[in-house]
Structure formats: C-alpha cells, structure tokens
Design a protein around this motif. Structure first.
Motif, PDB file in Angstrom:
ATOM      1  N   ALA A 525      41.173  42.325 -58.148  1.00 23.66           N
ATOM      2  CA  ALA A 525      41.072  40.865 -58.081  1.00 23.66           C
ATOM      3  C   ALA A 525      40.671  40.390 -56.685  1.00 23.66           C
ATOM      4  CB  ALA A 525      42.402  40.240 -58.486  1.00 23.66           C
ATOM      5  N   ARG A 526      41.287  40.992 -55.649  1.00 20.95           N
ATOM      6  CA  ARG A 526      41.009  40.535 -54.276  1.00 20.95           C
ATOM      7  C   ARG A 526      40.020  41.501 -53.618  1.00 20.95           C
ATOM      8  NH1 ARG A 526      46.700  40.942 -52.064  1.00 20.95           N
ATOM      9  NH2 ARG A 526      46.527  42.655 -53.533  1.00 20.95           N
ATOM     10  N   LYS A 545      28.131  36.442 -56.405  1.00 22.24           N
ATOM     11  CA  LYS A 545      28.256  37.114 -57.706  1.00 22.24           C
ATOM     12  C   LYS A 545      29.731  37.403 -58.016  1.00 22.24           C
ATOM     13  CE  LYS A 545      27.268  41.781 -59.425  1.00 22.24           C
ATOM     14  NZ  LYS A 545      27.238  41.614 -60.866  1.00 22.24           N
ATOM     15  N   ALA A 547      32.353  35.956 -56.727  1.00 21.12           N
ATOM     16  CA  ALA A 547      33.083  34.693 -56.918  1.00 21.12           C
ATOM     17  C   ALA A 547      32.819  34.142 -58.322  1.00 21.12           C
ATOM     18  CB  ALA A 547      32.668  33.684 -55.859  1.00 21.12           C
ATOM     19  N   ASP A 548      31.564  34.265 -58.791  1.00 23.65           N
ATOM     20  CA  ASP A 548      31.237  33.857 -60.177  1.00 23.65           C
ATOM     21  C   ASP A 548      32.113  34.619 -61.171  1.00 23.65           C
ATOM     22  OD1 ASP A 548      29.195  32.263 -59.320  1.00 23.65           O
ATOM     23  OD2 ASP A 548      27.570  33.642 -59.880  1.00 23.65           O
ATOM     24  N   GLU A 549      32.359  35.894 -60.837  1.00 19.29           N
ATOM     25  CA  GLU A 549      33.153  36.742 -61.740  1.00 19.29           C
ATOM     26  C   GLU A 549      34.656  36.562 -61.519  1.00 19.29           C
ATOM     27  OE1 GLU A 549      31.561  40.623 -60.877  1.00 19.29           O
ATOM     28  OE2 GLU A 549      29.598  40.128 -61.727  1.00 19.29           O
ATOM     29  N   ARG A 550      34.997  35.543 -60.747  1.00 22.36           N
ATOM     30  CA  ARG A 550      36.397  35.108 -60.539  1.00 22.36           C
ATOM     31  C   ARG A 550      37.225  36.056 -59.695  1.00 22.36           C
ATOM     32  NH1 ARG A 550      35.787  30.579 -62.113  1.00 22.36           N
ATOM     33  NH2 ARG A 550      34.998  29.944 -64.130  1.00 22.36           N
ATOM     34  N   HIS A 551      36.572  36.808 -58.835  1.00 22.95           N
ATOM     35  CA  HIS A 551      37.331  37.571 -57.844  1.00 22.95           C
ATOM     36  C   HIS A 551      37.727  36.619 -56.713  1.00 22.95           C
ATOM     37  CE1 HIS A 551      36.454  41.611 -59.444  1.00 22.95           C
ATOM     38  NE2 HIS A 551      35.282  41.099 -59.790  1.00 22.95           N
ATOM     39  N   ASP A 552      38.781  37.006 -56.017  1.00 27.33           N
ATOM     40  CA  ASP A 552      39.182  36.272 -54.814  1.00 27.33           C
ATOM     41  C   ASP A 552      38.442  36.957 -53.654  1.00 27.33           C
ATOM     42  OD1 ASP A 552      40.484  35.108 -52.732  1.00 27.33           O
ATOM     43  OD2 ASP A 552      42.406  36.108 -53.068  1.00 27.33           O
ATOM     44  N   ARG A 581      33.167  27.812 -54.067  1.00 27.42           N
ATOM     45  CA  ARG A 581      33.958  28.763 -54.875  1.00 27.42           C
ATOM     46  C   ARG A 581      35.205  29.223 -54.129  1.00 27.42           C
ATOM     47  NH1 ARG A 581      29.863  28.064 -57.763  1.00 27.42           N
ATOM     48  NH2 ARG A 581      28.709  29.623 -58.943  1.00 27.42           N
TER      49      ARG A 581
END
Ligand SMILES: Cc1cc2nc3c(=O)[nH]c(=O)nc-3n(C[C@H](O)[C@H](O)[C@H](O)COP(=O)(O)OP(=O)(O)OC[C@H]3O[C@@H](n4cnc5c(N)ncnc54)[C@H](O)[C@@H]3O)c2cc1C
Ligand SMILES: Cc1cc2nc3c(=O)[nH]c(=O)nc-3n(C[C@H](O)[C@H](O)[C@H](O)COP(=O)(O)O)c2cc1C
Length: 666
Positions: A525-526, A545, A547-552, A581
């Motif tokens: 995740a991070r 990319k 951040a789009d995939e919801r990583h921190d 983001r």
C-alpha cells in the motif's frame, strides 16, 4: 480523399483564397538564415497558410523602455545589443533595413507552392528576452510565472509607443509582401496581459473595467488596420480563455473582441498563459500529451458562433481525423498544427494521400519548447524534436547515397537502433538489426505501457512499422549479440545501440520502475519512489500511475524540484496531478538504505537523516549505460559507433538523433 474537408479551399476576408484548411501557426524555432528557410520549405509545401513569427519577422519585441542606447543604422546587432526604439523614426528605418530582406525570403518560400504567408506581430511582454538584457514589460508590476521577474509597468506614453511599434511592425509585414498580419493577444504575452484582470491591476483608463483592459488591443488593431489598409488580411491570435481562477472566460474574450470584429478577417484561437502555474490553470498553452486532442475546441466554437469570424483552432491537433472532425463539426474553419508538423513535415501530404498510419506522431513531451523557450535556466537553443532528428537540421540530415553500399550490423532494437537501421537502409545499405528481446522498442516500449506515456510506445511502434517495410533490413529478434557474434557476422560497419541497464537496486526488497511497468513487481500500500538525479518524466509518471492505483505514494528526488528537467507545461501538469492525489513530494532528498520496511532518507545539503516506513521501494533513477559490447569492440579496434543510452543514458531525443547521425556516417 479520406479527409475531404481538410483539403477544401477557403476564401478569407474576401481577400485571399487559401488552398486548404491546414495552417502552420507562428512558432519561433530559434533558427535563422538558410536554415530557417529550409525548415519552412519542408513544412509549407502542402498546407494553406503559414505564419512567420516574432521577433525576427517584425521587430515588435524589440520595444523595450529603458536607458537610451540607440545604434546607428546599419550597426550590426549582437544578440545582447539594444535596438533603437522601434516606435521612433530611426528605429523604424533601422528595423526595416534589418528585417525586410529576410522577411521577403520567408514569403518567397510559400510563393513557390501557392501557399499564403502572414506575419505575426507580438510583444512577449513579461516573458521578454531577459537573456538579451531587455526588461520585461506589462500593464502592472506582477511577477511572471516562469522566471519570477518583476516587469516594468508601462507608463501611458510607453503604451503609445507600443501601439506605434505594432503599427510599424504591421507595415513591415505588408512591405515584405505578406498577405496578412496577425496580432498576438494570447499565452499571457503583452496584449493578453492587458486583457486579464490578474496581470492588469491598473487604475487608469487601460485597467479596471473589461472595456478599459481591452483598450490597448482595440488601439493596436485599429492602428494596424489603418496602417495596412483594407486590402490586407488582419487577424488576432486570442486566448479563448485563461483557464485560471479569476482569469478570462470565453465570454470575456468575446466581449473584448466584439467592438473590433469589423476590422478583423479571422481569429486564431489558442488559450491559457505561457506560465500557467498559478491559479490552477486547466490546460497550459503548449499542452502535453496528458490532454485530449483539440482541447481548446469549445472556446473556438463559441467564439466562432458569437463573433461570426472564420476561426483557426490550435492546440494538440495531431491526427488528421481530429482535424477533419473539428472542421466537420463547425468548431473551426482552419486547423493550426505546430508540434505535429515538427514531428512530421509530411503530415499534410500523408493525410491527403491516405497514408495517415505512416505519420510520425508528436509525443507531446515538449522537447521542442523546452529547448527553444526561456526556461528556468534561462537557456534557449534551436528547435529540436524527440522523434524527428531532422527538425531544424534539415540540411544536415539530407541523405546522400553511399559510394559503396555496406553490410551494416545494428545491435539493439530500441529507438536509437531502429532509427539507425531505418536511415541506413533508406540510404541503400543492407542492415541486420539484432534485438535480444522478443520485441522491438527497448525502454521506450516499456515506458509506453503506462497509458500516460503512450506517446513513447507509439513512437517506437511507428519506427518499427517503417523498418519492417524496408526489405533491406533483416530484423532478428531474440538474438543477443556479443563480440564473438560480431566477428562471425563480419559486418562492414557496426552501430551499437544496446541502451541502458535497469537501475541498480539498494536492497533485495527494492524493485525498479521497469519491473513495475512490466507487471513483474507486487507493490504494497505504501510506496516510496526514488528518483535520484532523474529530473525527467519517468519518476513523476510512475508516481501518478501508482497514485491512480490508490497506493500511498512518496516521491523523493535529489534535485531541487521534482521533474526539474521537464518543460514547465509538462511538469506543472504532472505536479498538479500528484499534489491533487496527495503524493508526498520531497526535494533535495536521497536514499541511504531500505531494510525491513524502513527507507532511511537524507537531505542532500544538510545530510540530516529521517526514516520513512513503506511497504515497497521503487527505484526510478536512470540505469547505467549498457556499454560492455561497445567497449569490447572499440578495444578490439573494430569500426563501430555507439549511440543513445549505451553511450550515456539520456532520453529518446538523444537516441534518435544519434541513431540518425550514425546511419548517415556509414
Ligand atoms: C520508465 C522509463 C520512462 C522513460 N520516459 C521517458 C520519457 O518520457 N521521455 C524520454 O525522452 N525518455 C524516456 N525514457 C528514456 C528512453 O526510453 C531512453 O532514453 C531510450 O529508450 C534510449 O534508447 P536506446 O535505443 O539508446 O536504448 P534502449 O531503449 O535501452 O534500447 C536498447 C535495446 O538494446 C537491446 N540490447 C541490449 N543489449 C543487447 C545485445 N547485446 N544484443 C542485442 N540486443 C541488445 C535491449 O534489449 C533494448 O531493446 C524513459 C525510460 C524509462 C525506463
Ligand atoms: C517551439 C514553439 C514556439 C512557439 N512560438 C509561438 C509564437 O511565437 N507565437 C504564437 O502565437 N504561438 C507560439 N507557439 C504556440 C503554437 O503556435 C501552438 O499554439 C501550440 O504549440 C499548440 O499547438 P500544437 O499542439 O499544434 O503544437 C509556439 C509553440 C512551440 C512548440
């Protein structure tokens, strides 16, 4: 004909007939003399109209108030010498002497093909040529957004000089035999700065109300029209909208233009300001590939409908299908195409002949603008294009058939090797192109897997298509070449284009940007992205990319700012996205170690260390040159040329230029 509307003639202002709807708008490529004439010649052959631009074509930009330093007529102008005031009789005569012969040559280029030439008159205002020691000028002392320079706020008598300067310049345009004059009022430059309430804070009758802010534009257009008479086409290049908080909307622009519509024959619609970093600009003036095609179309359509003037629409029109649709939908009467014509001057011919798949497409990475415009480092140079090595170097790249065709071995099928193989085969050599991977394209193909960098993938796919069409190129995939293979193949010339290796990893737990784009890395995740000294696009595009995939996402760079080596238009678009983001951006920050989910970071100046807990660490630095083969061949005394990233890891523009040059040298 696949794009019939694009090739319909157009009568403009009942004064001139343009033979088709394709326009090459003004763009200062910072080349001059025969080099510029040849550059134009390549690009105007099959279009309807081209615009020659500032400052060399008219001298408006020479207007700069300040300590008097007039030069006698005939004095040679060094790049940092001041010209005599162009609003004065002396300055007018001086600039006439200086510019007219070359302006006439620019017109003659089009005359050979029956193509119209207009001259753009522009004062760059706050974005003036500080390198030439000219002071930036503006309605008010509001610092510019690129260099942060505070301009000189024009006095009323200087405003009168500006009007005279535009009129004198328009007279020169007419005297040179150009069929029209275009007054530049966009991109945040002088006249646009007067229109905008953000840069115009004046309290006299040139500021305040919308009518007052438009006064200078009205005066300039009236003076230009009066000077050139009714027979010449007169147009305005207008920002259809500023696209920033508190800036001009399309309705504001329409209202500013309404009183002068009778004096105009056309509008050229662009938008936004040159800097565009403040006020949350929606689209920069010279937008990257992050924006859709024909992005300013809604403003153009509205202005066309409201004001009833023929409209040229510019801004990221790269495909003939887009151009045709814009015309068919009635959004514009003409299409302005700059960067796509830099990338492929044969764009119009290919569109006409149904060869649109062969068009070398602009990647929208803005190498052209990065090189030519006044940038953070205040350097400017001749125009160049990432995918077209011959842009601005047309003569140098003239291909001459070799006296004796040779057997050429190209090792590596990235962009550099592909370009080398293409050009060598076109010259008549027989080429073997060996690529160890099962696909051609090298790092550019990998980068292009991210939809945001699809332009790179398209560029190498297009190169591959061209190479595959050439019978003289034998493409061998899955073939790794070592020094022994070269000896066995016994080529008469070798071009080594083996590119760069993946970046070294600081710990077994870390992965590279290439692993991520290949889909070979599983990220938590991070994520911490380490950019090191890479000030170009890869780290930012990767951060976007992820951040789009919801990583921190945390992005650390050793440079002073993230993306320091990007054109500001590209950089600010990506930065806006990253800030939006919530990506954590850290400048002047390096990586000491990564162990057990802890990245130890340090400030490059103070050496102060800090810890960052992350699940994954991705290295997006540039990898080292893959030069083992080239060094071995060189040591063995074999005639070979190393090009692109295997010479030194850089960018697409270097690989393609060096591939092209190496092929010409065989
Ligand atoms: C993620 C990422 C993003 C990037 N983004 C940008 C960008 O936005 N703009 C930009 O300008 N540049 C960008 N770059 C850099 C750009 O892709 C490279 O500069 C460019 O591809 C270099 O081209 P090249 O032909 O020299 O080498 P490469 O592209 O590295 O190609 C070399 C080829 O040689 C092959 N090869 C190696 N050794 C052998 C051998 N012994 N025998 C046979 N084949 C061999 C390799 O498999 C490879 O296909 C990016 C790079 C990466 C990794
Ligand atoms: C290198 C370069 C120089 C430019 N110089 C000018 C200029 O002098 N005057 C102007 O009105 N626009 C200038 N522009 C903007 C272009 O005319 C055009 O509006 C912009 O590039 C968007 O169109 P495109 O997507 O077809 O490139 C320049 C653009 C580039 C890339």
């Amino acid at each position: 004909m696949p794009f019939p509307r694009l090739f319909e003639p157009l009568r403009l202002g009942d004064k001139i007939t343009l033979r088709n709807r394709i326009v090459l708008p003004a763009h200062g490529p910072r080349i001059s003399g025969d080099r510029y004439i040849r550059y134009l010649d390549e690009r105007v052959k099959d279009i309807g109209l081209y615009l020659c631009s500032q400052p060399a074509s008219s001298g408006v930009a020479a207007y700069s108030p300040g300590p008097p330093a007039s030069l006698p007529p005939g004095h040679r102008v060094e790049s940092d010498a001041r010209l005599p005031d162009p609003a004065s009789a002396e300055g007018k005569a001086f600039l006439d002497d200086l510019y007219l012969p070359f302006m006439r040559r620019q017109v003659e280029v089009g005359q050979r093909y029956g193509v119209a030439c207009f001259g753009q008159v522009v004062h760059t205002g706050n974005y003036s040529f500080h390198t030439d020691w000219q002071v930036g000028i503006s309605p008010s002392a509001v610092p510019d957004e690129l260099l942060g320079e505070t301009p000189h706020a024009l006095t009323r008598s200087e405003i009168a000089d500006v009007v005279a300067t535009f009129a004198n310049a328009a007279e020169r345009v007419k005297a040179a035999g150009m069929a029209g004059v275009e007054v530049h009022c966009c991109h945040g430059l002088l006249l646009n700065a007067f229109l905008s309430p953000i840069t115009n804070r004046r309290t006299d009758d040139y500021g305040g109300s919308p009518e007052n802010r438009a006064r200078l534009l009205r005066e300039v257009v009236a003076a230009v029209r009066e000077r050139v008479g009714p027979g010449l086409v007169v147009g305005v290049r207008i920002a259809g909208q500023d696209g920033i908080d508190g800036g001009l909307t399309t309705d504001d622009t329409a209202a500013a233009l309404a009183p002068i519509v009778d004096q105009l024959d056309y509008l050229s619609v662009s938008a936004s300001s040159e800097g565009g970093r403040k006020g949350g600009v929606t689209v920069p003036a010279i937008m990257s590939a992050d924006y859709p095609e024909a992005v300013f179309e809604p403003s153009a359509r509205k202005l066309r409908e409201t004001l009833g003037l023929p409209v040229i629409l510019s801004g990221r029109i790269t495909q003939p299908a887009t151009a045709e649709r814009v015309l068919a939908d009635g959004s514009a009467d003409l299409v302005g195409i700059v960067r796509a014509m830099l990338a492929d001057p044969t764009w119009p011919r290919k569109a006409r002949d149904g060869e649109e798949d062969d068009i070398r497409l602009c990647t929208g990475n803005n190498e052209c603008r990065y090189r030519t415009q006044l940038r953070v480092r205040a350097v400017t140079g001749p125009v160049a294009c990432a995918v077209n090595a011959a842009a601005g170097r047309e003569e140098e790249m003239d291909s001459v058939a070799p006296a004796v065709p040779k057997r050429v071995l190209v090792v590596g099928g990235g962009p550099g090797g592909l370009e080398a193989a293409r050009v060598a085969a076109l010259r008549g050599h027989t080429v073997t192109l060996c690529e160890r991977d099962t696909q051609l394209g090298g790092q550019a193909l990998i980068a292009g897997r991210d939809p945001r960098s699809a332009g790179l993938g398209r560029a190498v796919a297009q190169l591959e298509r061209q190479v595959r069409k050439l019978d003289a190129v034998d493409v061998q995939l899955g073939r790794e070449v070592g020094a022994a293979d070269v000896a066995a193949l016994a080529p008469e010339a070798v071009i080594v284009a083996t590119g760069a290796l993946p970046p070294p990893l600081p710990s077994p737990a870390a992965v590279s940007v290439i692993d991520v784009l290949r889909g070979e890395a599983k990220l938590g995740a991070r994520v911490c992205i380490v950019a090191g000294m890479n000030g170009h696009r890869a780290p930012l595009a990767l951060a976007a990319k992820l951040a789009d995939e919801r990583h921190d996402v945390h992005l650390v760079t050793e440079r002073t700012i993230v993306g320091e080596d990007l054109d500001p238009g590209v950089n600010h678009t990506l930065l806006k996205l990253l800030y939006g983001r919530g990506v954590d951006l850290r400048n002047l920050t390096g990586l000491r170690s990564f162990e057990d989910g802890v990245a130890v970071l340090y400030n490059t100046l103070t050496r102060h260390e800090s810890q960052l807990a992350v699940d994954s660490l991705v290295v997006a630095t540039r990898g080292p040159a893959n030069d083992a083969l080239s060094v071995e061949l060189q040591d063995a005394g074999l005639p070979m040329q190393a090009i692109g990233d295997c010479l030194a890891p850089r960018r697409l523009i270097h690989a393609i230029l060096e591939g092209h040059r190496a092929a010409l040298a065989v």
